[in-house]
Design an enzyme around this catalytic site. Structure first.
Site, PDB file in Angstrom:
ATOM      1  CG  HIS A   1     -49.543  18.446  35.645  1.00 30.15           C
ATOM      2  ND1 HIS A   1     -48.519  18.185  35.896  1.00 30.15           N
ATOM      3  CD2 HIS A   1     -49.490  18.405  34.545  1.00 30.15           C
ATOM      4  CE1 HIS A   1     -47.726  17.930  34.747  1.00 30.15           C
ATOM      5  NE2 HIS A   1     -48.537  19.058  33.911  1.00 30.15           N
TER       6      HIS A   1
ATOM      7  CG  ASP B   1     -41.464  12.283  29.780  1.00 32.58           C
ATOM      8  OD1 ASP B   1     -42.078  12.659  28.844  1.00 32.58           O
ATOM      9  OD2 ASP B   1     -41.395  13.280  30.850  1.00 32.58           O
TER      10      ASP B   1
ATOM     11  NE  ARG C   1     -42.522  15.539  22.709  1.00 32.79           N
ATOM     12  CZ  ARG C   1     -44.071  15.339  23.984  1.00 32.79           C
ATOM     13  NH1 ARG C   1     -42.929  14.875  25.351  1.00 32.79           N
ATOM     14  NH2 ARG C   1     -44.568  16.008  24.132  1.00 32.79           N
TER      15      ARG C   1
ATOM     16  CB  SER D   1     -45.005  13.436  28.590  1.00 34.29           C
ATOM     17  OG  SER D   1     -44.288  14.260  28.995  1.00 34.29           O
TER      18      SER D   1
ATOM     19  CE  LYS E   1     -43.405  14.012  32.804  1.00 37.57           C
ATOM     20  NZ  LYS E   1     -42.764  14.723  31.983  1.00 37.57           N
TER      21      LYS E   1
HETATM   22  N1  URA Z   1     -45.116  19.005  30.269  1.00 38.54           N
HETATM   23  C1  URA Z   1     -44.779  17.356  29.939  1.00 38.54           C
HETATM   24  O1  URA Z   1     -44.255  17.047  31.313  1.00 38.54           O
HETATM   25  N2  URA Z   1     -44.866  17.126  28.998  1.00 38.54           N
HETATM   26  C2  URA Z   1     -44.567  17.510  27.596  1.00 38.54           C
HETATM   27  O2  URA Z   1     -45.093  16.912  26.322  1.00 38.54           O
HETATM   28  C3  URA Z   1     -45.603  19.163  27.500  1.00 38.54           C
HETATM   29  C4  URA Z   1     -45.457  20.011  28.682  1.00 38.54           C
END
Ligand code: URA
Length: 430
Positions: free
Chosen positions: A82, A161, A168, A183, A187
């Site tokens: 990621h 999320d 948010r 977040s 995932k």
């Molecule tokens: N990327 C994400 O997937 N979530 C966040 O809160 C910030 C960046």
């Protein structure tokens, strides 16, 4: 349990229990808790902070809101990566074929780009015919058969999320380390890999502007992964200037393909080899970092990584002849207005210039021009003379170029002395 009590407890600086966190997350996802109460708790948490235990509880409740992918019936070590996002960041297109060629199983779900940063899915979508919408069964079958799949995240993965992030975004509560970490990691953990490399960026083009914040985020994400039984490593890398020279989807695919043959820009190759080597080390395929880098590099020089990339593209319906990538009808040269050493190639501004050419989307619904973008001709600290080309602008109209030029005028800075530049990689946290 009452949401009102949970909000006041956090407002007064107390730690919430796992049961309270779950009441909040599951209640909000199911529509039982209204936006205004969830917003109040998010803001209280942003101001008071969340503990590691609270963040872990958030991750668990968020994962429980949807499907958790089970990869245990696929043989081998499943790897994921990621990036916290940047400009010109096409490392996934290089790292994942390298490690797949080295024998790891790559099971990666990616996102689309938003704002000035790009997304891996948009880069893959620039390849004629390439699709990324696979069912979970098709995804697993491809990983099993050819050892690599990069697809779009299914709607069933962590629906909490999606809902929380939208709220948010609208309530100025994105910038909480705990909320960002929860977040991202919910995932990643739900995707089911055994090992994970995190590329945590800092600098003008990144989410985190400074090294200290990116280090804290990296540390927290590695701890959350470990608490969930995933071996993780984080590489802290600079996003002061774009990564590589190409910004824009088809242009980036071409650059990634060049690095896959051990050519292309040095910074992109170095970061890709570092991330690949860290995954190779986590998987135990090499005894130390130097040998892990060697093994990664061999995949480039032997052609194995490029072959693996082509195999994945073909499996996902794409054209593997990269000379068929879309090209822009207009390529305009942007020239230096003075001489000197490049002291700034502001990644965020270059990303914004590419955005106004159509290379990215300002709103989720915007349609991308896959051919549009910018090719830099120089990197930071290089010397340029007045009138020399700083960048090629790939676009459709002169109006687009004019809009990009205004931003580019502000993105580059030159000075008489060679500037000190931050290292590409500042630290590796494992
Ligand atoms: N990327 C994400 O997937 N979530 C966040 O809160 C910030 C960046």
């Amino acid at each position: 349990m009452l949401m009102y009590d949970i909000i006041s407890k956090k407002r007064d600086g107390y730690e919430l229990s796992a049961a309270e966190i779950d009441f909040w997350i599951s209640g909000y996802t199911q529509g039982v808790i209204p936006d205004y109460q969830c917003s109040a708790l998010l803001m209280a948490g942003l101001l008071q902070g969340f503990t590691k235990q609270e963040t872990l509880a958030m991750v668990e409740s968020m994962i429980a809101s949807g499907e958790r992918i089970d990869l245990s019936d696929i043989e081998g070590i499943k790897a994921d990566k990621h990036s916290t996002g940047g400009v010109g960041d096409k490392t996934s297109l290089v790292v994942m074929p390298i490690i797949a060629a080295a024998g790891l199983k790559v099971a990666k779900m990616s996102g689309r780009g938003l704002g000035h940063t790009g997304g891996t899915l948009d880069k893959l979508a620039a390849i004629p015919g390439c699709y990324t919408e696979l069912t979970t069964a098709e995804f697993k079958q491809q990983v099993r058969e050819i050892g690599i799949a990069i697809i779009s995240q299914t709607a069933k993965l962590v629906p909490a999320d999606k809902k929380l992030y939208a709220l948010r975004d609208a309530t100025a509560t994105v910038d909480s380390l705990a909320l960002i970490a929860a977040s991202i990691m919910s995932k990643k953990i739900a995707t089911g890999a055994d090992i994970l490399a995190l590329d945590v960026k800092y600098g003008s083009g990144a989410f985190m502007q400074n090294l200290a914040d990116s280090r804290a985020l990296a540390q927290l994400m590695v701890e959350l992964a470990q608490a969930s039984g995933i071996k993780a490593v984080a590489v802290l890398s600079s996003m002061e200037q774009p990564l590589g020279l190409a910004i824009g989807n088809a242009l980036e695919v071409k650059e990634a393909a060049a690095v896959l043959t051990n050519n292309g820009p040095d910074d992109l190759r170095e970061l890709s080899l570092t991330l690949a080597a860290e995954l190779i080390l986590l998987a135990g395929l090499a005894p130390d970092r130097a040998q892990a880098v060697d093994l990664a590099r061999q995949q480039l020089t032997s052609g194995a990584a490029l072959a693996k990339f082509r195999q994945m593209i073909a499996a996902q319906g794409g054209d593997t002849d990269f000379s068929h990538l879309p090209v822009s009808p207009l390529v305009v040269e942007y020239r230096a207005r003075e001489s000197g050493y490049l002291t700034a190639i502001d990644a965020r501004k270059i990303g914004l210039a590419a955005l106004c050419l159509g290379a990215g989307r300002q709103k989720k619904e915007d349609v991308i021009d896959p051919a549009a973008g910018i090719i830099l001709r120089h990197k930071l600290a290089e010397r340029v003379e007045t009138g020399e080309v700083l960048a090629e602008v790939h676009c459709r109209t002169q109006q687009q170029f004019a809009a990009a030029r205004e931003i580019l005028d502000d993105a580059f800075a030159l000075a008489a002395d060679i500037p000190e530049t931050a290292p590409l990689i500042s630290d590796i946290i494992s």
